[in-house]
Design a protein around this motif. Structure first.
Motif, mmCIF file in Angstrom:
data_model
loop_
_atom_site.group_PDB
_atom_site.id
_atom_site.type_symbol
_atom_site.label_atom_id
_atom_site.label_comp_id
_atom_site.label_asym_id
_atom_site.label_seq_id
_atom_site.Cartn_x
_atom_site.Cartn_y
_atom_site.Cartn_z
ATOM 1 N N VAL B 25 0.837 -1.206 0.000
ATOM 2 C CA VAL B 25 0.000 0.000 0.000
ATOM 3 C C VAL B 25 0.869 1.251 0.000
ATOM 4 O O VAL B 25 0.632 2.191 -0.758
ATOM 5 C CB VAL B 25 -0.954 -0.008 1.214
ATOM 6 N N CYS B 28 2.615 1.816 -3.415
ATOM 7 C CA CYS B 28 1.647 2.248 -4.424
ATOM 8 C C CYS B 28 1.172 3.660 -4.141
ATOM 9 O O CYS B 28 0.903 4.430 -5.074
ATOM 10 C CB CYS B 28 0.460 1.294 -4.473
ATOM 11 N N MET B 29 1.067 4.019 -2.857
ATOM 12 C CA MET B 29 0.636 5.377 -2.523
ATOM 13 C C MET B 29 1.678 6.396 -2.943
ATOM 14 O O MET B 29 1.339 7.481 -3.422
ATOM 15 C CB MET B 29 0.377 5.509 -1.011
ATOM 16 N N SER B 65 -13.373 -3.250 -7.714
ATOM 17 C CA SER B 65 -11.959 -3.594 -7.781
ATOM 18 C C SER B 65 -11.725 -5.002 -8.315
ATOM 19 O O SER B 65 -10.782 -5.237 -9.062
ATOM 20 C CB SER B 65 -11.323 -3.433 -6.403
ATOM 21 N N LEU B 87 -3.783 -1.043 -7.488
ATOM 22 C CA LEU B 87 -3.681 -0.182 -6.307
ATOM 23 C C LEU B 87 -3.279 1.234 -6.714
ATOM 24 O O LEU B 87 -3.842 2.220 -6.226
ATOM 25 C CB LEU B 87 -2.669 -0.750 -5.313
ATOM 26 N N THR B 88 -2.301 1.345 -7.613
ATOM 27 C CA THR B 88 -1.857 2.675 -8.013
ATOM 28 C C THR B 88 -2.976 3.425 -8.724
ATOM 29 O O THR B 88 -3.221 4.603 -8.473
ATOM 30 C CB THR B 88 -0.631 2.575 -8.935
ATOM 31 N N TYR B 90 -6.284 3.014 -8.473
ATOM 32 C CA TYR B 90 -7.323 3.477 -7.549
ATOM 33 C C TYR B 90 -6.787 4.580 -6.644
ATOM 34 O O TYR B 90 -7.513 5.506 -6.312
ATOM 35 C CB TYR B 90 -7.848 2.328 -6.688
ATOM 36 N N GLY B 91 -5.513 4.460 -6.256
ATOM 37 C CA GLY B 91 -4.948 5.454 -5.358
ATOM 38 C C GLY B 91 -4.863 6.829 -6.008
ATOM 39 O O GLY B 91 -4.974 7.854 -5.337
ATOM 40 N N SER B 144 -7.299 7.838 -0.082
ATOM 41 C CA SER B 144 -6.767 6.796 -0.956
ATOM 42 C C SER B 144 -6.225 5.630 -0.160
ATOM 43 O O SER B 144 -6.485 4.472 -0.474
ATOM 44 C CB SER B 144 -5.622 7.352 -1.797
ATOM 45 N N THR B 145 -5.434 5.952 0.875
ATOM 46 C CA THR B 145 -4.780 4.886 1.621
ATOM 47 C C THR B 145 -5.803 3.958 2.259
ATOM 48 O O THR B 145 -5.679 2.726 2.184
ATOM 49 C CB THR B 145 -3.878 5.489 2.712
ATOM 50 N N LEU B 148 -7.217 1.786 -0.395
ATOM 51 C CA LEU B 148 -6.269 0.780 -0.894
ATOM 52 C C LEU B 148 -6.109 -0.377 0.085
ATOM 53 O O LEU B 148 -5.873 -1.507 -0.321
ATOM 54 C CB LEU B 148 -4.904 1.414 -1.156
ATOM 55 N N ALA B 152 -6.362 -3.925 -1.468
ATOM 56 C CA ALA B 152 -5.219 -4.835 -1.411
ATOM 57 C C ALA B 152 -5.662 -6.194 -0.879
ATOM 58 O O ALA B 152 -5.148 -7.242 -1.292
ATOM 59 C CB ALA B 152 -4.119 -4.248 -0.533
#
Lengths: 294, 215
Positions: B25, B28-29, B65, B87-88, B90-91, B144-145, B148, B152
């Motif tokens: 996470v 990707c964040m 997702s 993840l990226t 959606y983030g 976002s986090t 995610l 994830a």
């Protein structure tokens, strides 16, 4: 926002000023799809958006329809081996599709039935003390993964569509609840006070002033619930609820890409269609008086 | 086996999973923040491009997702690549959106003043506009986090890393003695990680939001 510090109506000494304060944190924190950045500034899509314009009405369904047609052409001409063929045999695909639609519709219905009355109740004067508690609960709920919640419910209640729907409702209820509460709290208190001042009863103030003014945010909550539920309805397959998620998991397990891709595309199209319907409904149902400078 | 003894027995595995979850996470964040802010900077000045970016991102956000991961598997295979991509992607969304909103919300007179004292375009962006737009961007990062963390968990179904594996192991062995422990450990682990990240962002906010605009 800080200017909104109303004088208390007579007979409310028990209310500490806090209860009246608009809590920008809370509005900012409901990190649901539809409300990202609420309270951080003017959202672009809240800017002067008039009635429905025809491109919006026409383009999305056209694109979705064309994509659906292309998918149909592709899958009916695709070279399927026996496993993939079996996975899509008969009306499996239609069945899964309608299961997804039903799961989404039922769970959204229950979310609204629960969240909106509770949201209204929690913004009443007597229950405002519970607000921080609910906000904290909503934050923790936000951090809970949908799949974990569903798995726990499956262990507790057994496998089946009922469990899947309960899981979906539990997951979506908190964001909609906080949306409703934020909507009711963001109403200019002077309007409520003047309504009370002309002698309206508490029920009258609620039904004729507060609720109509909160309609846009409540509708946004409905849309949020729909979008969240379409998403979690794909997870219903892990709880024995069926739906399009079944096609996706079958595709992954049997490594049959056509099944996987078909399930995924139909899910995407369903999600986009639901979001489009909700956005159209949102604009149609918004009270006219709120359109300019709402 | 009680939950606590389960935690005791499997703490090695659980810690590895938790670490992988958090690191996936986090990485990707970082990626999403960089790409999101760059996209925001590139598009916020043009009405058209900015609105397009916001519409595109909110459209992707409505895609479930599991379906997005399902579409990525035929292209990228199973495991880490589809997880990181999903993840990226959606983030990005809340960050792009909040970056554009934040940058557009900067008082134009301040930018004008910066121009007036001779700051270059880049200096204006780096020293005036981005610091002022940072609070909404940070809110986007927090949102976002949290999102995610849950995505994830689902990515574990496509052989992704992290605590989601614990949950899916529990689902696969429904009825066995450890199913509840596995699901509970995975779920609570993710909740704890999400809350820890959230707390970290509050600290980051204290340290990085310029004093003049702190509320």
């Amino acid at each position: 926002m800080s200017a909104r510090r109303p004088e208390r109506p007579p007979g409310e000494h028990e209310v500490r000023g806090r209860a009246f304060r608009d809590d920008p944190e809370a509005a900012e924190d409901d990190g649901v799809a539809g409300a990202v950045g609420t309270g951080t500034g003017p959202l672009p899509h809240e800017a002067p958006e008039r009635r429905l314009r025809w491109p919006k009405l026409v383009i999305t369904p056209l694109v979705l329809g064309a994509a659906l047609g292309a998918t149909y052409l592709w899958i009916s001409n695709a070279d399927l081996d026996s496993i993939a063929h079996n996975a899509l045999a008969g009306d499996t695909v239609q069945l899964r599709f309608w299961q997804s639609v039903k799961l989404t519709a039922y769970s959204t219905f229950w979310v609204l039935i629960i969240a909106i009355p509770v949201g209204i109740a929690l913004t009443r004067r007597q229950l405002r003390k519970a607000t921080p508690f609910v906000t904290a609960l909503a934050n923790i709920g936000q951090a809970t993964p949908a799949i974990g919640l569903l798995a726990l419910l499956v262990i507790w209640l057994g496998i089946g569509p009922r469990t899947a729907i309960i899981g979906m409702v539990a997951y979506a209820v908190l964001p909609v609840l906080s949306n409703t509460m934020a909507g009711l709290r963001s109403i200019d208190p002077t309007l409520v006070e003047s309504a009370r001042g002309i002698g309206m009863s508490a029920v009258g103030v609620l039904s004729k002033v507060e609720l109509p003014l909160a309609v846009p945010l409540i509708l946004a909550g409905v849309r949020t619930a729909l979008v969240l539920n379409v998403g979690t309805s794909t997870l219903a397959t892990f709880g024995g609820g069926g739906g399009l998620g079944d096609l996706i998991t079958t595709g992954i397990q049997t490594q049959r890409m056509p099944v996987l891709v078909l399930g995924s595309i139909l899910t995407v199209l369903l999600a986009l269609a639901v979001d489009w319907i909700a956005s159209v409904a949102e604009q149609l149902m918004r009270p006219r008086g709120l359109e300019v400078g709402s | 086996m009680s939950f606590w003894s389960y935690l005791g027995n499997r703490h090695q595995q659980l810690l590895t999973d938790a670490f992988q979850h958090a690191s996936a996470v986090f990485q990707c964040m970082v990626l999403a923040t960089v790409i999101g802010v760059v996209l925001g900077v590139l598009t916020y000045r043009s009405e058209w491009a900015g609105n397009l970016a916001v519409t595109a991102t909110s459209t992707i956000l409505t895609i479930p997702s599991l379906a997005l991961i399902g579409l990525l598997i035929p292209v990228l295979g199973l495991g880490v690549p589809p997880t990181v991509t999903a993840l990226t992607l959606y983030g990005l969304l809340p960050i792009v959106r909040n970056a554009i909103v934040g940058l557009r919300g900067v008082d134009p007179t301040l930018v004008d003043a910066a121009k007036g004292i001779g700051m270059s375009r880049f200096a204006r962006l780096a020293k005036v506009e981005l610091p002022l737009a940072w609070p909404p961007i940070l809110t986007g990062i927090r949102v976002s986090t949290q999102m995610l963390m849950g995505i994830a968990a689902i990515a574990a179904y496509a052989s992704g890393p992290g605590l989601g594996n614990e949950i899916f192991r529990g689902i696969a062995s429904l009825g066995s003695a450890n199913a509840l422990n596995q699901v509970l450990a995975g779920t609570l682990g993710i909740v704890v990680l999400a809350l820890l990240f959230d707390a970290a962002y509050i600290v980051v906010g204290r340290m990085t939001i310029p004093r003049g605009i702190r509320v």
